[in-house]
Design a protein around this motif. Sequence first.
Motif, mmCIF file in Angstrom:
data_model
loop_
_atom_site.group_PDB
_atom_site.id
_atom_site.type_symbol
_atom_site.label_atom_id
_atom_site.label_comp_id
_atom_site.label_asym_id
_atom_site.label_seq_id
_atom_site.Cartn_x
_atom_site.Cartn_y
_atom_site.Cartn_z
ATOM 1 N N ASP A 6 0.796 -1.331 0.328
ATOM 2 C CA ASP A 6 0.268 0.320 -0.743
ATOM 3 C C ASP A 6 0.745 0.910 -0.049
ATOM 4 O OD1 ASP A 6 -2.574 -1.524 0.019
ATOM 5 O OD2 ASP A 6 -1.917 -1.425 2.155
ATOM 6 N N ARG A 7 2.432 1.175 0.826
ATOM 7 C CA ARG A 7 3.011 2.086 1.211
ATOM 8 C C ARG A 7 3.590 2.676 -0.645
ATOM 9 N NH1 ARG A 7 8.726 2.724 3.921
ATOM 10 N NH2 ARG A 7 9.139 5.085 2.148
ATOM 11 N N LEU A 8 3.505 1.689 -1.541
ATOM 12 C CA LEU A 8 4.613 1.959 -2.387
ATOM 13 C C LEU A 8 2.999 2.836 -3.113
ATOM 14 C CD1 LEU A 8 6.450 1.105 -4.506
ATOM 15 C CD2 LEU A 8 5.750 -1.048 -5.126
ATOM 16 N N LYS A 13 1.176 7.212 -6.538
ATOM 17 C CA LYS A 13 0.348 7.896 -6.905
ATOM 18 C C LYS A 13 0.591 9.281 -6.259
ATOM 19 C CE LYS A 13 -3.950 5.872 -5.718
ATOM 20 N NZ LYS A 13 -5.074 5.362 -5.063
ATOM 21 N N ASP A 14 1.043 9.402 -5.564
ATOM 22 C CA ASP A 14 1.084 10.866 -4.906
ATOM 23 C C ASP A 14 2.109 11.895 -5.396
ATOM 24 O OD1 ASP A 14 -0.023 10.707 -2.386
ATOM 25 O OD2 ASP A 14 1.260 10.075 -1.411
ATOM 26 N N LYS A 15 3.026 10.875 -6.285
ATOM 27 C CA LYS A 15 4.549 11.434 -7.673
ATOM 28 C C LYS A 15 4.329 11.159 -8.849
ATOM 29 C CE LYS A 15 8.523 10.417 -3.724
ATOM 30 N NZ LYS A 15 9.100 9.738 -3.024
ATOM 31 N N LYS A 16 3.360 10.217 -8.795
ATOM 32 C CA LYS A 16 2.834 10.404 -10.441
ATOM 33 C C LYS A 16 3.427 9.902 -11.485
ATOM 34 C CE LYS A 16 -0.996 14.372 -10.503
ATOM 35 N NZ LYS A 16 -1.902 13.436 -10.573
ATOM 36 N N VAL A 60 16.875 13.322 -6.789
ATOM 37 C CA VAL A 60 15.935 12.568 -7.906
ATOM 38 C C VAL A 60 13.926 12.251 -6.707
ATOM 39 C CG1 VAL A 60 17.198 11.120 -9.206
ATOM 40 C CG2 VAL A 60 16.164 10.569 -7.386
ATOM 41 N N CYS A 61 14.736 12.303 -5.627
ATOM 42 C CA CYS A 61 13.704 11.594 -4.305
ATOM 43 C C CYS A 61 12.454 12.221 -4.376
ATOM 44 C CB CYS A 61 14.295 12.033 -2.847
ATOM 45 S SG CYS A 61 14.664 14.191 -2.576
ATOM 46 N N ASP A 62 11.943 13.748 -4.645
ATOM 47 C CA ASP A 62 10.754 14.196 -4.701
ATOM 48 C C ASP A 62 9.548 13.833 -6.774
ATOM 49 O OD1 ASP A 62 12.110 16.068 -6.276
ATOM 50 O OD2 ASP A 62 10.617 18.117 -5.153
ATOM 51 N N ILE A 63 10.847 12.843 -7.382
ATOM 52 C CA ILE A 63 10.272 12.773 -8.750
ATOM 53 C C ILE A 63 9.698 11.306 -8.556
ATOM 54 C CG2 ILE A 63 10.794 12.557 -10.750
ATOM 55 C CD1 ILE A 63 12.830 14.989 -11.154
ATOM 56 N N VAL A 64 11.407 9.767 -8.092
ATOM 57 C CA VAL A 64 10.114 8.890 -7.703
ATOM 58 C C VAL A 64 9.650 8.658 -6.622
ATOM 59 C CG1 VAL A 64 12.074 8.880 -10.071
ATOM 60 C CG2 VAL A 64 13.146 8.149 -7.375
ATOM 61 N N PRO A 65 8.890 7.412 -6.400
ATOM 62 C CA PRO A 65 8.983 6.512 -5.492
ATOM 63 C C PRO A 65 9.761 5.809 -4.794
ATOM 64 C CG PRO A 65 7.902 5.896 -6.589
ATOM 65 C CD PRO A 65 8.441 6.505 -7.124
ATOM 66 N N ASP A 258 -4.989 0.413 -14.685
ATOM 67 C CA ASP A 258 -5.054 1.363 -12.935
ATOM 68 C C ASP A 258 -3.510 2.211 -13.329
ATOM 69 O OD1 ASP A 258 -3.324 -0.206 -11.913
ATOM 70 O OD2 ASP A 258 -4.250 -0.561 -10.591
ATOM 71 N N GLY A 259 -2.577 2.150 -14.441
ATOM 72 C CA GLY A 259 -1.567 2.663 -14.180
ATOM 73 C C GLY A 259 -0.835 2.027 -13.331
ATOM 74 N N LEU A 260 -0.922 1.120 -12.249
ATOM 75 C CA LEU A 260 -0.207 0.536 -11.019
ATOM 76 C C LEU A 260 0.452 -1.222 -11.216
ATOM 77 C CD1 LEU A 260 -2.382 1.281 -8.176
ATOM 78 C CD2 LEU A 260 -0.340 1.834 -9.191
#
Lengths: 315, 315
Positions: A6-8, A13-16, A60-65, A258-260
């Motif tokens: 779920d965290r992943l 989703k948060d970072k699209k 990259v930390c705010d661009i990628v999960p 769903d893009g996941l």
Amino acid sequence: MEHIADRLVKSIKDKKSPIVIGLDPVYENLPTCIKSKYSQDIDGAAQAFLEFGNAIIDAVCDIVPAIKPQSAFYELLGYRGVKAMEKSVAYAKSKGLIIIDDSKRGDIGNTSKAYAEAHIGSFAIDGKCIREADSEFMTVSPFLGLDGVQPFVEAAKRNNKGAFVLVRTSNPASALVQSALTEAGKTVSAELAEYVAEEASKNLGIMGYSSIGAVVGATYPAEAKAFREVMRQSFFLVPGYGAQGATAKDIVPFFNPDGLGALINASRSVIYAYKNTCSDDCSTDELKDVTRAAAEVMHDDIYGELRNSFKNLVY
Amino acid sequence: MEHIADRLVKSIKDKKSPIVIGLDPVYENLPTCIKSKYSQDIDGAAQAFLEFGNAIIDAVCDIVPAIKPQSAFYELLGYRGVKAMEKSVAYAKSKGLIIIDDSKRGDIGNTSKAYAEAHIGSFAIDGKCIREADSEFMTVSPFLGLDGVQPFVEAAKRNNKGAFVLVRTSNPASALVQSALTEAGKTVSAELAEYVAEEASKNLGIMGYSSIGAVVGATYPAEAKAFREVMRQSFFLVPGYGAQGATAKDIVPFFNPDGLGALINASRSVIYAYKNTCSDDCSTDELKDVTRAAAEVMHDDIYGELRNSFKNLVY
């Protein structure tokens, strides 16, 4: 506790951004601005690896999960390299990143269990934890068979962590072993996919995905659809985009509508992007800017393609 | 420089012993005489691993030609464990032992090359070597295909070291991947055996053996003869004797009629023999005596069987 799957999902989703950046530190490829700070010995090299890795993480930390350190390059420096990797992992964790330890370990029984606890678990004396691995996921090599993989899957479940089992790798010669036919008349990859799907179904987060996933190379898009159908609830860790030749179009079939369900990895094309645009004596800030720009180009390429392809994208 | 395969042959002949002892340190299994000396934290555990490993090395160094540290158990302690393993390896080297780093690494391209140089090679800056691995051999996992194995074989040749490619492992479920049929209609194991034989033939010592070998489990004696015929010039690293159930009779077909070409491994049955005969508060000297006695029993069992089976034994 929040399920790691779920965290992943939330972080994507948060970072699209269904993207992972690989940390592959190679001394010759590090910029002079970093190397020149340290002595040309094993301690200096380890410090340079750490500073380089942390610069990439900052960029990259705010661009990628997630980031994916490749243990081979760190092991080249012996235990000092392993220490540098542990510090980079801890730094990435402090920046909110999910860590995929790309160590491709695989053995049997208690040996597999030791590898699993080493990389996505902990070590205890008399029930008291005295070391905990910071990585959330690791990659697992199934050459020895499913009895060798099971201890990794069990450790993942026990520790609320995850594992990506090698199912189909991106290199040209992967077919020799992975397309061989088992007693049941299926390919090795297909049997492994069924195993992953089964284990994934027993370990789901509330958002419908599992932390038991598969490595499926982007260089085989034709097979992606079939794997996707078998392993609906799993994430695929997908190497091969960028330096290995796969395009954004190639990676669409690795996703659910769903893009996941997929994490696209790039390593060299992002972390060494500075070589194409900077002089070798660029500053660390320039290194970060160029790395970030390369990650953004990758992000826009992949996210754009997903938006074009899926009406029901959830981010 | 002496070819590493010749050194291995000579050492087997000198010690009349085709035996490897595995170093599998597991904290719960270490004797109190060692554990009680150190603090119950990660540094103390690493020191206990090192002292235990060195005690085993002292006990067996003149009975066997080689030891095989299992990296999984060391990695469980993080970089401190890796450091302890490096120190044990250096100590074993100082005692004249040949070291087989049982890390089962496997990846592709430059990543495989980094693993190979990390474990059986060196790391250089501007052509100046700043770290050299002490191990002579490593184990290699071929799940990704032969393009992933080749960098290990090349590093072995370049550095006068050796590699054991996993061909047929001793665990119950190994058949899923290893007995699958390739495009050529052969098992994965058979194809890997042909590859090993081919690479071995290109890298021979003057005594007729190569440092490119195979892991072939003792639990499949029926297949041993066929593998022996294909890989005549290779050494087999043979797990499965002792704790995993194979007997001295079972391991005879893994050898050539000269009594060479195989290294039989035992780990738990030797290094934890003290548990069967000593009280938990035995002294380190008692630990060494019991370990040595267990290694001698194994030696006599195997050497006796080889003498019975082969008239042309060269030692």
